[in-house]
Design an enzyme around this catalytic site. Structure first.
Site, PDB file in Angstrom:
ATOM      1  CE  LYS A  13      -2.325  -1.086   3.790  1.00 19.38           C
ATOM      2  NZ  LYS A  13      -1.832  -2.269   4.065  1.00 19.38           N
ATOM      3  NE  ARG A  88      -4.186  -1.302  10.173  1.00 21.96           N
ATOM      4  CZ  ARG A  88      -2.908  -0.626   9.632  1.00 21.96           C
ATOM      5  NH1 ARG A  88      -3.016   0.554   9.276  1.00 21.96           N
ATOM      6  NH2 ARG A  88      -2.087  -1.265   9.430  1.00 21.96           N
ATOM      7  NE  ARG A 127       9.398  -5.465   4.679  1.00 22.64           N
ATOM      8  CZ  ARG A 127       8.083  -6.101   4.472  1.00 22.64           C
ATOM      9  NH1 ARG A 127       7.671  -6.163   3.234  1.00 22.64           N
ATOM     10  NH2 ARG A 127       7.142  -6.552   5.456  1.00 22.64           N
ATOM     11  NE  ARG A 135       6.567  -0.648  10.012  1.00 20.59           N
ATOM     12  CZ  ARG A 135       5.653  -0.556   9.201  1.00 20.59           C
ATOM     13  NH1 ARG A 135       5.317   0.053   8.103  1.00 20.59           N
ATOM     14  NH2 ARG A 135       4.259  -0.952   9.670  1.00 20.59           N
ATOM     15  NE  ARG A 146       1.603  -4.655  11.235  1.00 19.64           N
ATOM     16  CZ  ARG A 146       2.379  -4.338  10.336  1.00 19.64           C
ATOM     17  NH1 ARG A 146       3.640  -5.064  10.050  1.00 19.64           N
ATOM     18  NH2 ARG A 146       1.885  -3.233   9.753  1.00 19.64           N
TER      19      ARG A 146
HETATM   20  P1  AMP Z   1       0.827   0.690   9.093  1.00 22.96           P
HETATM   21  O1  AMP Z   1       1.816   1.390   8.794  1.00 22.96           O
HETATM   22  O2  AMP Z   1      -0.355   1.299   8.177  1.00 22.96           O
HETATM   23  O3  AMP Z   1       1.209  -0.861   8.687  1.00 22.96           O
HETATM   24  O4  AMP Z   1       0.665   0.855  10.600  1.00 22.96           O
HETATM   25  C1  AMP Z   1       1.298   0.482  11.663  1.00 22.96           C
HETATM   26  C2  AMP Z   1       0.579   0.253  12.854  1.00 22.96           C
HETATM   27  O5  AMP Z   1      -0.106   1.376  13.370  1.00 22.96           O
HETATM   28  C3  AMP Z   1      -0.509  -0.575  12.816  1.00 22.96           C
HETATM   29  O6  AMP Z   1      -0.156  -2.180  13.145  1.00 22.96           O
HETATM   30  C4  AMP Z   1      -1.353  -0.138  14.162  1.00 22.96           C
HETATM   31  O7  AMP Z   1      -0.622  -0.409  15.229  1.00 22.96           O
HETATM   32  C5  AMP Z   1      -1.168   1.386  13.733  1.00 22.96           C
HETATM   33  N1  AMP Z   1      -2.153   1.809  13.110  1.00 22.96           N
HETATM   34  C6  AMP Z   1      -1.939   2.397  11.819  1.00 22.96           C
HETATM   35  N2  AMP Z   1      -3.131   2.783  11.193  1.00 22.96           N
HETATM   36  C7  AMP Z   1      -4.192   2.516  11.994  1.00 22.96           C
HETATM   37  C8  AMP Z   1      -5.486   2.585  12.005  1.00 22.96           C
HETATM   38  N3  AMP Z   1      -6.154   3.055  10.991  1.00 22.96           N
HETATM   39  N4  AMP Z   1      -6.394   2.169  13.267  1.00 22.96           N
HETATM   40  C9  AMP Z   1      -5.784   1.664  14.042  1.00 22.96           C
HETATM   41  N5  AMP Z   1      -4.420   1.453  14.239  1.00 22.96           N
HETATM   42  C10 AMP Z   1      -3.495   1.849  13.217  1.00 22.96           C
END
Ligand code: AMP
Length: 191
Positions: A13, A88, A127, A135, A146
C-alpha cells in the site's frame, strides 16, 4: 479524487501510495506513518501508542479518526487524498464517510491489493535478510499477529465498501510496476 488503498500489512500500500503522490498529485495519508512520526518525536500521543504499534495491535479508533480529520483539512488535500492504512475498522470507515460527507466529498474508489499470507511472510523475511529489522513491528511473529488483526477487524470493510460498489481488486502479487499499471488503469476508468 479520494481513494483508499486497502490490503493486508505488507501488501504494498505504501509503495503504491507514493507512486500516486507522484503521478496524480494527491497526498498520501498514512496513519501508520503519522503514528510512527509521533512515536519518534516522543509526543504524548506517540508515547501512548508506542507499545500498541510494536505489538501490532490497533490504536483506538478515536485517535486515528482525529488525526485523519486534522490532516485532511490541510490545503494540500483540497483535490482529494490517498488513504493508506486507514480505515482499518468499520467505525473508522463510517467516521471517514461522515467526515467526507460534511465536506461534500466522498470516497471514489477502494483499491484492494490482494496478496496471500505466504507471500507476505516471504516478503518480511526477505526485508530482514536485506536490511535487518527496521520497524519494531516488521518481524515474522508480529506480522502473523497483524494478519490476524487484519482478518478480524479490517477485512470486513470489503463488504462495507462492496455494498457501495467501490471496490476494485488488484493483483498485489504481480511485480511492482504491473501493480502500478493495474491501479492506473482502474483510476483512468473512473475518470
Ligand atoms: P501501517 O504502517 O499502516 O502498517 O500501521 C502500523 C501500525 O500503526 C498498525 O499495526 C497499528 O498499530 C497502527 N495503525 C495504523 N493505522 C491504524 C488505523 N487506521 N487504526 C488503528 N491502528 C492503526
Amino acid at each position: 479524487m479520494n481513494l483508499v488503498l486497502f490490503g493486508p500489512p505488507g501488501a504494498g500500500k505504501g509503495t503504491q501510495a507514493r507512486v500516486l503522490v507522484e503521478t496524480r498529485g494527491l497526498p498520501q495519508l498514512s496513519t501508520g506513518d503519522m503514528l510512527r512520526a509521533a512515536v519518534k518525536a516522543g509526543t504524548a500521543l506517540g508515547n501512548k501508542v508506542d507499545a500498541l504499534l510494536t505489538k501490532g495491535e490497533l490504536v483506538p479508533d478515536d485517535i486515528v479518526i482525529d488525526i485523519i480529520a486534522e490532516r485532511y483539512d490541510q490545503p494540500d488535500c483540497a483535490k482529494g487524498a490517498v488513504f493508506d492504512g486507514f480505515p482499518r475498522t468499520i467505525p473508522q470507515a463510517e467516521a471517514l464517510d461522515s467526515m467526507l460527507s460534511v465536506r461534500s466529498k466522498k470516497i471514489d474508489v477502494v483499491l484492494e491489493l490482494k496478496v496471500n499470507d505466504k507471500v507476505l511472510l516471504d516478503r518480511v523475511e526477505q526485508r530482514i535478510k536485506e536490511g535487518g529489522i527496521l520497524r519494531s513491528d516488521d518481524t515474522p511473529e508480529t506480522l502473523q499477529h497483524r494478519l490476524g488483526v487484519y482478518y478480524k477487524n479490517t477485512a470486513p470493510l470489503l463488504a462495507y465498501y462492496g455494498k457501495q460498489g467501490k471496490v476494485v481488486t488488484i493483483d498485489g502479487m504481480a511485480p511492482i510496476a504491473d501493480v502500478t499499471q493495474q491501479i492506473a488503469a482502474a483510476l483512468d476508468k473512473k475518470g
